[in-house]
Enzyme design. Structure first.
Site, PDB file in Angstrom:
ATOM      1  N   LYS A 170       0.831  -1.197   0.000  1.00 55.94           N
ATOM      2  CA  LYS A 170       0.000   0.000   0.000  1.00 55.94           C
ATOM      3  C   LYS A 170       0.866   1.249   0.000  1.00 55.94           C
ATOM      4  O   LYS A 170       1.901   1.299   0.655  1.00 55.94           O
ATOM      5  CB  LYS A 170      -0.907  -0.013   1.241  1.00 55.94           C
ATOM      6  CG  LYS A 170      -1.967  -1.113   1.206  1.00 55.94           C
ATOM      7  CD  LYS A 170      -2.882  -1.035   2.410  1.00 55.94           C
ATOM      8  CE  LYS A 170      -3.977  -2.077   2.316  1.00 55.94           C
ATOM      9  NZ  LYS A 170      -4.906  -2.012   3.477  1.00 55.94           N
ATOM     10  N   HIS A 241      -7.611 -13.274   2.690  1.00 55.35           N
ATOM     11  CA  HIS A 241      -6.458 -13.023   3.564  1.00 55.35           C
ATOM     12  C   HIS A 241      -6.160 -14.188   4.512  1.00 55.35           C
ATOM     13  O   HIS A 241      -5.291 -14.055   5.379  1.00 55.35           O
ATOM     14  CB  HIS A 241      -6.703 -11.757   4.393  1.00 55.35           C
ATOM     15  CG  HIS A 241      -6.177 -10.508   3.730  1.00 55.35           C
ATOM     16  ND1 HIS A 241      -5.701 -10.486   2.434  1.00 55.35           N
ATOM     17  CD2 HIS A 241      -6.049  -9.225   4.193  1.00 55.35           C
ATOM     18  CE1 HIS A 241      -5.313  -9.257   2.135  1.00 55.35           C
ATOM     19  NE2 HIS A 241      -5.510  -8.478   3.181  1.00 55.35           N
ATOM     20  N   ARG A 244      -2.580 -15.134   4.611  1.00 56.24           N
ATOM     21  CA  ARG A 244      -1.812 -14.021   5.194  1.00 56.24           C
ATOM     22  C   ARG A 244      -1.947 -14.058   6.726  1.00 56.24           C
ATOM     23  O   ARG A 244      -0.967 -13.918   7.446  1.00 56.24           O
ATOM     24  CB  ARG A 244      -2.336 -12.697   4.621  1.00 56.24           C
ATOM     25  CG  ARG A 244      -1.670 -11.433   5.167  1.00 56.24           C
ATOM     26  CD  ARG A 244      -2.140 -10.253   4.316  1.00 56.24           C
ATOM     27  NE  ARG A 244      -1.868  -8.965   4.923  1.00 56.24           N
ATOM     28  CZ  ARG A 244      -0.711  -8.311   4.864  1.00 56.24           C
ATOM     29  NH1 ARG A 244       0.311  -8.859   4.247  1.00 56.24           N
ATOM     30  NH2 ARG A 244      -0.572  -7.127   5.411  1.00 56.24           N
ATOM     31  N   HIS A 267       2.626  -3.583   7.583  1.00 58.45           N
ATOM     32  CA  HIS A 267       1.692  -2.751   8.345  1.00 58.45           C
ATOM     33  C   HIS A 267       2.371  -1.449   8.752  1.00 58.45           C
ATOM     34  O   HIS A 267       3.467  -1.466   9.315  1.00 58.45           O
ATOM     35  CB  HIS A 267       1.226  -3.476   9.608  1.00 58.45           C
ATOM     36  CG  HIS A 267       0.269  -4.591   9.344  1.00 58.45           C
ATOM     37  ND1 HIS A 267       0.030  -5.609  10.251  1.00 58.45           N
ATOM     38  CD2 HIS A 267      -0.528  -4.854   8.280  1.00 58.45           C
ATOM     39  CE1 HIS A 267      -0.860  -6.444   9.750  1.00 58.45           C
ATOM     40  NE2 HIS A 267      -1.215  -6.007   8.563  1.00 58.45           N
ATOM     41  N   TYR A 276      -2.960 -10.365  15.749  1.00 59.70           N
ATOM     42  CA  TYR A 276      -2.477 -11.748  15.690  1.00 59.70           C
ATOM     43  C   TYR A 276      -2.030 -12.266  17.045  1.00 59.70           C
ATOM     44  O   TYR A 276      -1.966 -13.469  17.250  1.00 59.70           O
ATOM     45  CB  TYR A 276      -1.349 -11.864  14.657  1.00 59.70           C
ATOM     46  CG  TYR A 276      -1.824 -11.509  13.275  1.00 59.70           C
ATOM     47  CD1 TYR A 276      -2.706 -12.334  12.593  1.00 59.70           C
ATOM     48  CD2 TYR A 276      -1.448 -10.312  12.671  1.00 59.70           C
ATOM     49  CE1 TYR A 276      -3.183 -11.998  11.336  1.00 59.70           C
ATOM     50  CE2 TYR A 276      -1.919  -9.964  11.422  1.00 59.70           C
ATOM     51  CZ  TYR A 276      -2.789 -10.802  10.759  1.00 59.70           C
ATOM     52  OH  TYR A 276      -3.272 -10.462   9.531  1.00 59.70           O
TER      53      TYR A 276
END
Length: 295
Positions: A170, A241, A244, A267, A276
């Protein structure tokens, strides 16, 4: 406020360097937000209160929106109001004290090591598509790439000698992710035995190709994941995802530090990666419940 959206989008694109897909999502989110405010007779930024923003968030939740989608909506709205204040188009930012309630956060679904192995084995075979799909699954699990990032990989993105993949995430931010030997072997097998046959007479530097010899789409990659999950008889809900999420969770379960996982996932904020740790906590609770005599 609607008249300022174009200016805001230009700001996000030029100054913040956000990806095209993110810009489109933010625009849709803001259009919904401003439409709801307009229905309540609020058309000026000065009239917007914290309650208006909170009510919009709760309406999204009431309509079944996921925690991720609600969070993205809130991010777009916060950035928009900050922009209005910065450009002297509004005096106050009504979102300063608005936050997504923690209870909205959902622990992402992940696969076990055995389930991942079953999926990868399900793609085993000598056919061109099987060789390609096994390489795709290996790369997904080895790197934690987003679906769009994997679709955008070039043949030069893989450095087999040093053992890493270079991804563009991104905001056009580049990151380097190590690859294990199994993923590297699968990619080399694909490059040697399958990609030339998919490429046919065409010329391009895209790593993963469709049957027509062009860049594989995100939708096709998603279909690959679903197909082999079914073939491996996995009953869990599989989302784009999932691999991922599984990549990140397995790293943390085996002792990786949060900062390293954040860097590999790309991130910008470590709080995004912290979800997570909740997955790992859920696993510990499950183990405790199963084995503790007084659970």
């Amino acid at each position: 406020m609607k008249e300022f959206i174009d200016e805001f989008m230009n700001y996000l694109s030029v100054e913040r360097g956000l990806a095209k897909n993110t810009l489109l999502a933010y625009r849709r989110d803001l259009d919904k937000y401003i439409d709801q405010l307009s229905q309540k007779g609020i058309k000026a930024a000065a009239k917007v209160t914290r309650e208006h923003v909170s009510n919009f968030m709760f309406d999204l939740k009431k309509h079944g929106m996921s925690a991720t989608t609600i969070g993205r909506n809130l991010a777009a709205i916060k950035m928009f109001h900050r922009f209005l204040v910065r450009e002297n188009l509004a005096k106050e930012d009504p979102t300063t004290l608005v936050d997504t309630p923690k209870l909205w956060k959902r622990v992402p679904s992940v696969l076990t090591i055995a389930e991942i192995e079953s999926m990868i084995q399900a793609a085993g075979g000598k056919k061109v598509q099987q060789v390609r799909d096994q390489a795709i699954l290996e790369i997904f699990y080895a790197s934690g790439l987003r679906v769009s990032e994997l679709a955008d990989l070039k043949t030069t993105s893989i450095n087999d000698d040093l053992g890493f993949v270079r991804a563009v995430g991104k905001g056009s931010k580049e990151r380097i992710i190590p690859l294990g030997h199994k993923a590297r072997e699968a990619v080399q097998r694909y490059l040697l035995k399958a990609r030339p046959r998919l490429l046919k007479a065409k010329t391009n530097d895209v790593l993963f190709l469709s049957r027509s010899g062009t860049r594989i789409s995100r939708q096709s990659l998603w279909a690959v994941i679903k197909f082999y999950a079914r073939k491996a008889k996995i009953k869990k809900t599989i989302k784009p995802h999932t691999l991922r999420h599984t990549f990140a969770t397995h790293l943390l379960e085996h002792g990786a530090d949060l900062r390293s996982v954040q860097e590999m996932l790309g991130h910008a904020d470590i709080s995004t990666t912290q979800i997570y740790t909740h997955v790992d906590n859920e696993r510990l609770k499950s183990v405790h419940k199963q084995f503790h005599p007084r659970s």
